[in-house]
Write a protein that holds these residues in place. Sequence first.
Motif, short mmCIF file in Angstrom:
data_model
loop_
_atom_site.label_atom_id
_atom_site.label_comp_id
_atom_site.label_asym_id
_atom_site.label_seq_id
_atom_site.Cartn_x
_atom_site.Cartn_y
_atom_site.Cartn_z
N VAL A 93 -98.01 21.66 -133.27
CA VAL A 93 -97.05 22.74 -133.02
C VAL A 93 -97.69 24.09 -133.29
O VAL A 93 -97.55 25.03 -132.50
N ARG A 94 -98.41 24.20 -134.37
CA ARG A 94 -99.06 25.48 -134.70
C ARG A 94 -100.13 25.86 -133.69
O ARG A 94 -100.28 27.01 -133.31
N ARG A 95 -100.88 24.87 -133.24
CA ARG A 95 -102.00 25.12 -132.33
C ARG A 95 -101.54 25.38 -130.90
O ARG A 95 -102.08 26.24 -130.21
N THR A 96 -100.52 24.64 -130.43
CA THR A 96 -100.14 24.69 -129.02
C THR A 96 -98.83 25.43 -128.74
O THR A 96 -98.53 25.70 -127.58
N LYS A 97 -98.03 25.67 -129.78
CA LYS A 97 -96.68 26.24 -129.62
C LYS A 97 -95.77 25.29 -128.84
O LYS A 97 -94.79 25.71 -128.23
N ALA A 98 -96.08 24.00 -128.87
CA ALA A 98 -95.23 22.99 -128.23
C ALA A 98 -93.95 22.83 -129.03
O ALA A 98 -93.88 23.19 -130.22
N ASP A 99 -92.93 22.29 -128.39
CA ASP A 99 -91.68 22.00 -129.10
C ASP A 99 -91.94 20.94 -130.17
O ASP A 99 -92.65 19.95 -129.92
N PHE A 100 -91.35 21.14 -131.33
CA PHE A 100 -91.53 20.22 -132.46
C PHE A 100 -91.14 18.80 -132.07
O PHE A 100 -91.86 17.85 -132.36
N GLU A 101 -89.99 18.64 -131.43
CA GLU A 101 -89.50 17.31 -131.06
C GLU A 101 -90.49 16.59 -130.16
O GLU A 101 -90.76 15.40 -130.36
N ASP A 102 -91.02 17.29 -129.16
CA ASP A 102 -91.98 16.68 -128.24
C ASP A 102 -93.26 16.28 -128.96
O ASP A 102 -93.79 15.19 -128.74
N ALA A 103 -93.74 17.14 -129.83
CA ALA A 103 -94.97 16.83 -130.58
C ALA A 103 -94.74 15.64 -131.51
O ALA A 103 -95.62 14.78 -131.64
#
Length: 135
Positions: A93-103
């Motif tokens: 999440v920190r590296r990609t800014k992806a959604d927490f749930e998806d990660a």
Amino acid sequence: MTSQRAIDTNVLVRIAVADDAQQIKAIERLFASLAPEETLLIGLPVILETHWVLGRYYKCSIDVIMDFFQAVLERREMEVADFEILANTIEVVRRTKADFEDALIAECNRFAGCEATLTFDRSAARKISGMELLA
């Protein structure tokens, strides 16, 4: 055989936001009462619900939430059931800014031995290693 206790989302949220002095005192007493080898278990459903409550209800930023989860991983009194999954999810999440749930979904599936998590979510497939676009 030693029994272990776990905490619910509302306890973890109180730790994060400290908005009820009486409940915080109860948590402090609980922590103080733990034997040196004793921990309180936190399951991934509690982590997921805490993320939702902190983001939606308390309007915490994702950075604040990830910092809190990192602090939880570092607390002696608390034991996250799937420590490595959460630690990896925080990093993604920190590296990609992806959604927490998806990660979190992708990490859980990776740890279960899956080579990919198939999704219709283009953003997740683009940002998260191991997520593949189905269509």
